[in-house]
Write an enzyme that holds these catalytic residues in place. Sequence first.
Site, PDB file in Angstrom:
ATOM      1  N   GLY A   1      32.785 -12.722 -13.541  1.00 10.81           N
ATOM      2  CA  GLY A   1      32.873 -11.364 -13.031  1.00 10.81           C
ATOM      3  C   GLY A   1      33.220 -10.391 -14.141  1.00 10.81           C
ATOM      4  O   GLY A   1      32.882 -10.606 -15.312  1.00 10.81           O
TER       5      GLY A   1
ATOM      6  N   LYS B   1      52.833 -10.884  -8.926  1.00 14.78           N
ATOM      7  CA  LYS B   1      53.194 -10.656 -10.326  1.00 14.78           C
ATOM      8  C   LYS B   1      54.709 -10.672 -10.508  1.00 14.78           C
ATOM      9  O   LYS B   1      55.214 -11.191 -11.514  1.00 14.78           O
ATOM     10  CB  LYS B   1      52.601  -9.320 -10.791  1.00 14.78           C
TER      11      LYS B   1
END
Length: 438
Positions: free
Chosen positions: A13, A207
């Site tokens: 991608g 994260k």
Amino acid sequence: MSEPLRIALAGLGTVGGGVIRLLEANAALIARRAGRPITISAISARNRSKDRGVDLSGYAWEDDMVILGERPDVDVVVELVGGADGPALALARTTFEAGKALVTANKAMIAHHGLELATKAEAAKVAFKFEAAVAGGIPVIKALKEGAAANHIDRIYGILNGTCNYILSTMEDTGRDFADVLAEAQAKGFAESDPSFDIDGIDAAHKLAILSSIAFGTAVDFGPVAATGIRRVLAADIAQADALGYYIRLIGMAETEFDAAGQRRLFQRVHPMLVHRDHPLAHVDGATNAVVAEGNFVGRLLFQGAGAGDGPTASAVVADLIDIARGDIGAPFSIPAAELEQARPADSGHRTGKAYLRFTVADRPGVLAEITAAMRDAGVSIESLIQKGRAAVGSTETVLVAMVTHEGPESAIAEALRLLDGSPSLAAPPLVMHILED
């Protein structure tokens, strides 16, 4: 020069294409800095025929990406597929079981399975690196593991999702409301067609769980991260925050604390907050990320830069590859997996601070008195109270009532909201945003 470091690339991608372009454009520089060339042996993606704007003819293709981890001509697998489970996790497990290193940008997989994968990597004595999983091109993981390694990190927090930051800062600049700006972000490619992971705080929570583990030496644990997104932030909230001297940002925050028995607890929360305009995070706008780490000797460190995109994220991936080419293995979470502490979640109720509360209420006498009585009974001290203009909710005329509290325990605010729960005066659930002053 030494033999090349041979890699396999799963996922072609935006970031995968960026990795190929970077390795090709900077091949000589990368080889000098790594001490040997980095070459691609094999690739895999969902769609073989898709035009990705790069020449793939020189690379072997595998329809089953898991096979990449078993190829004899591969030293390192780069996983850029995404997803906490499925093919990405199968590939990671196969790679370590085959005694090969792994580089990934997959924050969901690390947040959910990081401890397992780190254990496998250490058992195989191979590298497991994921700089690109947090804050794109900002080398915050390397900074925590290396530059600040001698410090006790007291707190780590920041703006961890570029989509939310773009939406909030655009609302701030234009006065437009959330839905309108979200549609624009989707049109510009800053937000996915299904933006839930971003705007509901899940991406930032992944994260934060990773950063917490590295910063505090605790086992990565996504489950206890309390995540609240930005769906309910109104243009009126943005305007009111500005009038009070604050900007609204989605902040991921983690810190350790000790309970009454002296046991360490881990606090992890992703939440829209009012950030004082003098704070460095207040002026981080657009799709930018920023992370603040506070060490006991180094003080406050601020890392800021592009949090996504093909160039910045590919840069982080290739930086990990250069480290592996140099022979850097190290513990994935800075401390060996077996020594990572299983810290219990902290109770947020005893935490103290100021907060912004916004109520959408029926426009009738007595409502304001009801709210202030609940605050009084719960022990919440009000610093300022503002009643703003009208807004239609269904067929009912409503007004917005906003207040800022004095510093006090979060448990008191929770009790006040409990007292108001079910009140016919409230046309929508209250919005609470804590305030970041320093």
